[in-house]
Design a protein around this motif. Structure first.
Motif, PDB file in Angstrom:
ATOM      1  N   GLU A 155       3.255   4.903   2.953  1.00  0.00           N
ATOM      2  CA  GLU A 155       1.951   4.629   3.565  1.00  0.00           C
ATOM      3  C   GLU A 155       0.878   5.551   2.984  1.00  0.00           C
ATOM      4  OE1 GLU A 155      -0.350   2.256   5.725  1.00  0.00           O
ATOM      5  OE2 GLU A 155       1.772   2.128   6.148  1.00  0.00           O
ATOM      6  N   TYR A 156       1.208   6.850   2.921  1.00  0.00           N
ATOM      7  CA  TYR A 156       0.251   7.817   2.372  1.00  0.00           C
ATOM      8  C   TYR A 156      -0.092   7.494   0.912  1.00  0.00           C
ATOM      9  CZ  TYR A 156       0.846  10.978   6.371  1.00  0.00           C
ATOM     10  OH  TYR A 156       0.853  11.542   7.622  1.00  0.00           O
ATOM     11  N   ALA A 157       0.935   7.180   0.119  1.00  0.00           N
ATOM     12  CA  ALA A 157       0.705   6.863  -1.298  1.00  0.00           C
ATOM     13  C   ALA A 157      -0.119   5.590  -1.449  1.00  0.00           C
ATOM     14  CB  ALA A 157       2.038   6.732  -2.028  1.00  0.00           C
ATOM     15  N   THR A 158       0.132   4.598  -0.607  1.00  0.00           N
ATOM     16  CA  THR A 158      -0.637   3.350  -0.652  1.00  0.00           C
ATOM     17  C   THR A 158      -2.100   3.591  -0.295  1.00  0.00           C
ATOM     18  OG1 THR A 158       1.329   2.064  -0.127  1.00  0.00           O
ATOM     19  CG2 THR A 158      -0.802   0.999   0.261  1.00  0.00           C
ATOM     20  N   ILE A 159      -2.330   4.403   0.729  1.00  0.00           N
ATOM     21  CA  ILE A 159      -3.709   4.725   1.102  1.00  0.00           C
ATOM     22  C   ILE A 159      -4.419   5.389  -0.073  1.00  0.00           C
ATOM     23  CG2 ILE A 159      -5.151   6.170   2.592  1.00  0.00           C
ATOM     24  CD1 ILE A 159      -2.950   5.778   4.790  1.00  0.00           C
TER      25      ILE A 159
END
Length: 188
Positions: free
Chosen positions: A6-10
């Motif tokens: 999720e963090y990497a996608t954001i």
């Protein structure tokens, strides 16, 4: 490590100009912005969002150990500070989360630095010192919002046990909350 994805996608969506959007393609409201922003910045150097997330977490773990050491040294002397830094860095949990794309180490580094700055602010009793502590705790809030509870409790307890200068502290402490609020206001 679902949070890591999720963090990497954001961070990837920030770089692409899509905005603060998570895995589901909708604006992300659950994950605070500091950790993805760190990944975003490091990804400019690495061109790999997973690696960037691991680097940010690793740097956070190293900084958390340094901050733990600085706090222990301040309260108990240099040998205790060295021991605290070493133990913080070498615990299995810290070793595990320092290599995963998780925000915990960033949170620990910011919150421990904030505690150190709050402690210094009560010693210096200057507007700038309280403002700096507020800025750092605001940064910690942008990683995990629950830090506000701990920061407020620490300030109240330090105020209660202060033997002198309470009137001056009543003029300075609000600067902590003003700057804290300014730092987190774009996220609100």
């Amino acid at each position: 490590e679902n949070e890591g994805a999720e963090y990497a996608t954001i961070a990837k969506n920030l770089q692409r100009g899509i905005g603060y959007v998570g895995l589901h393609g909708t604006p992300e409201v659950y994950f605070p912005p500091a950790f993805p922003a760190g990944i975003y910045l490091v990804a400019f150097l690495t061109r790999d969002f997973l690696l960037a997330g691991r680097i940010v977490a690793l740097l956070g773990g190293a900084l958390a150990a340094i901050m733990a050491g600085m706090l222990a040294a301040r309260w108990f002397g240099r040998p205790a500070g060295f021991l605290a830094a070493t133990l913080t860095l070498a615990t299995p949990l810290m070793l595990g989360i320092s290599t995963a794309v998780l925000s915990e180490t960033t949170y620990m580094a910011c919150s421990l630095a904030g505690i150190l700055l709050i402690w210094q602010a009560f010693e210096k009793r200057t507007t700038g010192a309280f403002a700096a502590a507020g800025a750092m705790m605001g940064a910690a809030h942008l990683t995990k919002p629950e830090v506000m509870i701990y920061a407020t409790l620490l300030i109240v307890l330090r105020f209660v046990v202060a033997r002198t200068g309470k009137r001056l502290l009543l003029l300075r402490i609000p600067w902590f909350f003003v700057v804290y609020g300014l730092v987190i206001s774009p996220y609100m």
